[in-house]
Write a protein that holds these residues in place. Sequence first.
Motif, PDB file in Angstrom:
ATOM      1  N   LEU A 190       6.713   3.559  -3.437  1.00 49.11           N
ATOM      2  CA  LEU A 190       7.989   2.985  -3.014  1.00 49.11           C
ATOM      3  C   LEU A 190       8.287   3.424  -1.588  1.00 49.11           C
ATOM      4  N   ILE A 191       8.769   2.473  -0.761  1.00 48.31           N
ATOM      5  CA  ILE A 191       8.963   2.689   0.668  1.00 48.31           C
ATOM      6  C   ILE A 191      10.429   2.535   1.047  1.00 48.31           C
ATOM      7  N   ASN A 192      10.911   3.432   1.910  1.00 46.36           N
ATOM      8  CA  ASN A 192      12.170   3.193   2.620  1.00 46.36           C
ATOM      9  C   ASN A 192      11.984   3.593   4.071  1.00 46.36           C
ATOM     10  N   PRO A 193      12.248   2.670   5.032  1.00 48.60           N
ATOM     11  CA  PRO A 193      11.985   2.955   6.441  1.00 48.60           C
ATOM     12  C   PRO A 193      13.134   3.600   7.189  1.00 48.60           C
ATOM     13  N   GLY A 194      14.264   3.806   6.548  1.00 48.24           N
ATOM     14  CA  GLY A 194      15.365   4.473   7.236  1.00 48.24           C
ATOM     15  C   GLY A 194      16.482   3.541   7.629  1.00 48.24           C
ATOM     16  N   GLY A 195      17.256   3.981   8.593  1.00 45.14           N
ATOM     17  CA  GLY A 195      18.395   3.213   9.078  1.00 45.14           C
ATOM     18  C   GLY A 195      19.643   4.091   9.171  1.00 45.14           C
ATOM     19  N   PRO A 196      20.527   4.069   8.139  1.00 46.88           N
ATOM     20  CA  PRO A 196      20.498   3.165   7.001  1.00 46.88           C
ATOM     21  C   PRO A 196      20.658   1.710   7.438  1.00 46.88           C
ATOM     22  N   GLY A 197      20.013   0.832   6.717  1.00 46.61           N
ATOM     23  CA  GLY A 197      20.028  -0.578   7.058  1.00 46.61           C
ATOM     24  C   GLY A 197      18.649  -1.152   7.222  1.00 46.61           C
ATOM     25  N   GLY A 198      17.603  -0.328   7.120  1.00 51.25           N
ATOM     26  CA  GLY A 198      16.246  -0.794   7.306  1.00 51.25           C
ATOM     27  C   GLY A 198      15.727  -1.537   6.091  1.00 51.25           C
ATOM     28  N   SER A 199      14.895  -2.541   6.348  1.00 45.57           N
ATOM     29  CA  SER A 199      14.322  -3.369   5.286  1.00 45.57           C
ATOM     30  C   SER A 199      13.035  -2.753   4.766  1.00 45.57           C
ATOM     31  N   GLY A 200      13.059  -2.270   3.542  1.00 42.15           N
ATOM     32  CA  GLY A 200      11.842  -1.795   2.907  1.00 42.15           C
ATOM     33  C   GLY A 200      10.894  -2.919   2.579  1.00 42.15           C
ATOM     34  N   VAL A 201      11.424  -4.124   2.386  1.00 42.61           N
ATOM     35  CA  VAL A 201      10.573  -5.292   2.149  1.00 42.61           C
ATOM     36  C   VAL A 201       9.657  -5.515   3.344  1.00 42.61           C
ATOM     37  N   SER A 261      -5.617   0.901  -1.790  1.00 42.12           N
ATOM     38  CA  SER A 261      -6.718   0.987  -2.748  1.00 42.12           C
ATOM     39  C   SER A 261      -6.315   1.704  -4.026  1.00 42.12           C
ATOM     40  N   ARG A 262      -5.174   2.426  -3.983  1.00 40.77           N
ATOM     41  CA  ARG A 262      -4.741   3.187  -5.168  1.00 40.77           C
ATOM     42  C   ARG A 262      -3.334   2.835  -5.642  1.00 40.77           C
ATOM     43  N   PHE A 263      -2.534   2.234  -4.749  1.00 39.91           N
ATOM     44  CA  PHE A 263      -1.147   1.925  -5.096  1.00 39.91           C
ATOM     45  C   PHE A 263      -0.820   0.460  -4.863  1.00 39.91           C
ATOM     46  N   ASP A 264       0.110  -0.062  -5.647  1.00 40.62           N
ATOM     47  CA  ASP A 264       0.906  -1.199  -5.201  1.00 40.62           C
ATOM     48  C   ASP A 264       1.912  -0.642  -4.195  1.00 40.62           C
ATOM     49  N   VAL A 265       1.998  -1.240  -3.021  1.00 43.99           N
ATOM     50  CA  VAL A 265       2.985  -0.806  -2.044  1.00 43.99           C
ATOM     51  C   VAL A 265       4.247  -1.636  -2.263  1.00 43.99           C
ATOM     52  N   VAL A 266       5.330  -0.971  -2.601  1.00 45.62           N
ATOM     53  CA  VAL A 266       6.565  -1.649  -2.998  1.00 45.62           C
ATOM     54  C   VAL A 266       7.686  -1.272  -2.037  1.00 45.62           C
ATOM     55  N   GLY A 267       8.317  -2.288  -1.467  1.00 45.16           N
ATOM     56  CA  GLY A 267       9.484  -2.073  -0.632  1.00 45.16           C
ATOM     57  C   GLY A 267      10.704  -2.728  -1.241  1.00 45.16           C
ATOM     58  N   PHE A 268      11.866  -2.149  -0.983  1.00 43.34           N
ATOM     59  CA  PHE A 268      13.110  -2.768  -1.445  1.00 43.34           C
ATOM     60  C   PHE A 268      14.116  -2.737  -0.316  1.00 43.34           C
ATOM     61  N   ASP A 269      14.927  -3.770  -0.241  1.00 44.05           N
ATOM     62  CA  ASP A 269      16.062  -3.777   0.676  1.00 44.05           C
ATOM     63  C   ASP A 269      17.237  -3.143  -0.061  1.00 44.05           C
ATOM     64  N   PRO A 270      17.724  -1.997   0.412  1.00 39.94           N
ATOM     65  CA  PRO A 270      18.844  -1.353  -0.282  1.00 39.94           C
ATOM     66  C   PRO A 270      20.077  -2.261  -0.353  1.00 39.94           C
TER      67      PRO A 270
END
Length: 530
Positions: free
Chosen positions: A130-141, A155-164
């Motif tokens: 699971l990814i969060n790029p910061g901000g607050p306000g950043g799009s993890g998608v 190769s080992r993970f599904d990379v998942v982003g979410f928009d908070p």
Amino acid sequence: MRRRLAELALPSSVPARGRLRRRLATFTTALLMVGVVGTGCAGPDSEWVAPRAAATPGTGSAAPNGGAPTWTDCSDVARNLLNGVPRGITYQCATIKVPQDWTADNGETFDIALLRARSSRQTDRIGSLLINPGGPGGSGVDYAVYLSQLPQLNSRFDVVGFDPRGVGRSTQVKCMTDAQLDTLFGYDPDPVAKADFDTFVAVNREVSDACSAKYGESLRLFSTVQTARDMDAVRKAVGDEKTTYLGYSYGTLLGAVYAHLFPTNIRALVLDGAIDPTEQAESRSEGQARGFERAFNNFAEWCGQTPVSCPVAPDPRAVVQEQLAAARTAPKAGAGGRQATPGWIFTAVVASLYVKDDWEKLARALDDLRDGDTTGIFTLADGYAERDQNGHYTNLFDANTAVNCTDYETYPTLERIRALQSDWRKKYPLFGAGLAMGMVNCAVWPTKHDPYPVGAAKGSPPIVVVGTKGDPATPYEQAPKLADVLGTGVVLTWNGEGHTAYPQTICITQAVNNYLINLRVPAKGTVCPA
């Protein structure tokens, strides 16, 4: 986000890597707000209008969508961001629903947008990262699309982003106009005259009044603690027993709150660009002022050592101060009649300090500005401000303000800010006054607060906290503080420049990957060279 990835390098054709990098900061100001927002994932871009009825207290235990989400192809997100879809990676999007208020579940929900990137070469799948790029306000998608290209991760993970909540493709908060944002970014970062200070306050009151009229007390629902609970709903939605998480900048604060609330639901957490969750708004802003001064000094030292690449050598600080002073009386005009006012110059300088590779761009932009060419200044500033060529902004700043102004129990008064402006001008000559003024927006914010809980992650596995010695936005000193607060934190240090570290250097990249994949914690005191 520009990251030199060594042997894990992203394709050179990936656009806007520098732009992404500059967005990964945590600022509590109307002048210095950073994030990543994009468009075009499956699920609606829903702008939320708050209900006026008060919620009834409850437990808030609703499951997202009542079960597993429905995933649909959204390769167009990658295509738009990368000018093509990477071979062998599929991109799927989904929307889950979460309670608007996890402490008072009255059936009202927000939409949370997810993106899942999966490689056809994936073997021995561990789960989701699971990814969060910061901000607050950043799009993890958006950010998940970029990180999905790292082969040792995909190769080992599904990379998942979410928009908070409040951000991008999730239920948005939007109450600032383009004209208001132009005024805030362009305003003098150090209005000395009382009348100029009061005008800046009035613009911020206009913004806060508009947000209050539209959302009322429900603005508090966009707090960090609510988003941390959303993260656990995301964990359930993707089917993971434990969370594996990579958070940058503000994402480290979000991760720390999650770790405190759900310590036994953690598999591995990497918190890069650490924020000390015990700091209050004033001390955090002063820390950033100190951090940017240090980063500018490092830029000035580089400038003196490489005068061929730095046309403003030997004294770039004097050049910046001269150009700010000149812009206060006669700002230079740019394309479309825009004026390079002190605020836009200041924003360009701030933007360039997030990425060492942008130092030369700043030097040339300042040199061009002396000759009357504003192109470089506006290129740096607009990329940072998320302002497009038509003068339109994303909702990054709306979300950024709503979160930051909700997260603290109290905020400095206008009188205190005015005093700090004078004091910090002396202590931090380029950045102090601007960072003090950046607290005005929350000083006039209209709604109740919802401060996040601070404390140890009792029962969690070791959590890796990454700090960069030259980081301007989240100064290195915060990394050991965050590790101490968590109780299970292990500091990994990079002797580099700019904001955040992974995956810019072989040493950091190998240490983080080994932890995320194999759960091997870096040795205590590990320091990676610049």
